[in-house]
Write a protein that holds these residues in place. Structure first.
Motif, PDB file in Angstrom:
ATOM      1  N   MET A 132       0.859  -1.177   0.000  1.00  0.00           N
ATOM      2  CA  MET A 132       0.000   0.000   0.000  1.00  0.00           C
ATOM      3  C   MET A 132       0.896   1.226   0.000  1.00  0.00           C
ATOM      4  O   MET A 132       1.740   1.346   0.874  1.00  0.00           O
ATOM      5  CB  MET A 132      -0.872   0.032   1.250  1.00  0.00           C
ATOM      6  N   TRP A 152      -1.862  -1.480  10.280  1.00  0.00           N
ATOM      7  CA  TRP A 152      -1.236  -1.248   8.976  1.00  0.00           C
ATOM      8  C   TRP A 152       0.243  -1.616   8.959  1.00  0.00           C
ATOM      9  O   TRP A 152       0.919  -1.381   7.957  1.00  0.00           O
ATOM     10  CB  TRP A 152      -1.423   0.216   8.561  1.00  0.00           C
ATOM     11  N   PRO A 156       1.119   4.914   0.796  1.00  0.00           N
ATOM     12  CA  PRO A 156       0.351   5.968   1.457  1.00  0.00           C
ATOM     13  C   PRO A 156       0.547   7.313   0.764  1.00  0.00           C
ATOM     14  O   PRO A 156       1.558   7.542   0.105  1.00  0.00           O
ATOM     15  CB  PRO A 156       0.944   6.001   2.863  1.00  0.00           C
ATOM     16  N   ILE A 188      -1.416   8.616   4.841  1.00  0.00           N
ATOM     17  CA  ILE A 188      -2.852   8.436   4.612  1.00  0.00           C
ATOM     18  C   ILE A 188      -3.079   7.267   3.664  1.00  0.00           C
ATOM     19  O   ILE A 188      -2.450   7.198   2.608  1.00  0.00           O
ATOM     20  CB  ILE A 188      -3.447   9.702   3.935  1.00  0.00           C
ATOM     21  N   ILE A 189      -3.979   6.370   4.046  1.00  0.00           N
ATOM     22  CA  ILE A 189      -4.436   5.312   3.135  1.00  0.00           C
ATOM     23  C   ILE A 189      -5.962   5.301   3.192  1.00  0.00           C
ATOM     24  O   ILE A 189      -6.539   5.303   4.283  1.00  0.00           O
ATOM     25  CB  ILE A 189      -3.861   3.937   3.523  1.00  0.00           C
ATOM     26  N   ASN A 190      -6.590   5.290   2.014  1.00  0.00           N
ATOM     27  CA  ASN A 190      -8.071   5.287   1.945  1.00  0.00           C
ATOM     28  C   ASN A 190      -8.657   6.380   2.826  1.00  0.00           C
ATOM     29  O   ASN A 190      -9.602   6.143   3.578  1.00  0.00           O
ATOM     30  CB  ASN A 190      -8.640   3.932   2.387  1.00  0.00           C
ATOM     31  N   ALA A 191      -8.087   7.554   2.782  1.00  0.00           N
ATOM     32  CA  ALA A 191      -8.566   8.719   3.525  1.00  0.00           C
ATOM     33  C   ALA A 191      -8.437   8.575   5.048  1.00  0.00           C
ATOM     34  O   ALA A 191      -8.942   9.410   5.783  1.00  0.00           O
ATOM     35  CB  ALA A 191     -10.011   9.067   3.151  1.00  0.00           C
ATOM     36  N   SER A 192      -7.759   7.538   5.550  1.00  0.00           N
ATOM     37  CA  SER A 192      -7.515   7.466   7.004  1.00  0.00           C
ATOM     38  C   SER A 192      -6.039   7.681   7.292  1.00  0.00           C
ATOM     39  O   SER A 192      -5.164   7.238   6.530  1.00  0.00           O
ATOM     40  CB  SER A 192      -7.860   6.105   7.616  1.00  0.00           C
TER      41      SER A 192
END
Length: 144
Positions: free
Chosen positions: A4, A83, A6, A54-58
């Motif tokens: 992922m 994460w 970020p 940030i990943i998926n807006a979190s």
């Protein structure tokens, strides 16, 4: 599991930073019989360049760095426990390398508690232990 990547962007949210550090580090602090010092953190916070990951807006992580003329220092690299081990820390280290390279600095340094399994990540990424003192590894790597 896929890596992922970020989004990494500057933050001045000291409360978020302090919370994720305490969440991740309190077990080590307890083991090492250390105390979290909020006033010291507040003083140091202003001297750091801080980024949220940030990943998926979190918000899933925190990166705090600073530098002198010789090296860039990773002062905090905290990834939310859900994460960890998914490439987020690796992405943050690569991001720091890029910033350092752009500044013409070719050395990264960090400190990590000897009991922290993150030291394995740092070794995989080419950091080596320069010295060990007070339960802490002082690690560095050259940026090519």
């Amino acid at each position: 599991m896929e890596d992922m990547s970020p989004i990494i962007r500057p933050t001045d949210d000291k409360a978020f930073a302090e919370n994720i550090i305490i969440q991740n580090m309190s077990a080590y602090y307890n083991q090492l019989d250390m105390r979290w010092d909020t006033s010291l953190f507040a003083k140091q916070w202003g001297e750091l360049d801080s980024y949220e990951l940030i990943i998926n807006a979190s918000r899933v992580g925190l990166l705090c760095i600073n530098h002198d003329e010789n090296a860039y220092y990773i002062r905090e690299l905290q990834i939310d426990q859900k994460w960890q081990r998914q490439g987020v820390g690796t992405a943050a280290i690569r991001y720091t390398e890029e910033i350092a390279k752009q500044a013409g600095i070719h050395l990264l340094r960090l400190r990590v508690f000897c009991i922290n399994p993150a030291s394995a990540l740092y070794e995989r990424m080419g950091f080596h232990v320069r010295k060990t003192e007070g339960g802490t590894h002082y690690m560095e790597r050259r940026i090519l």
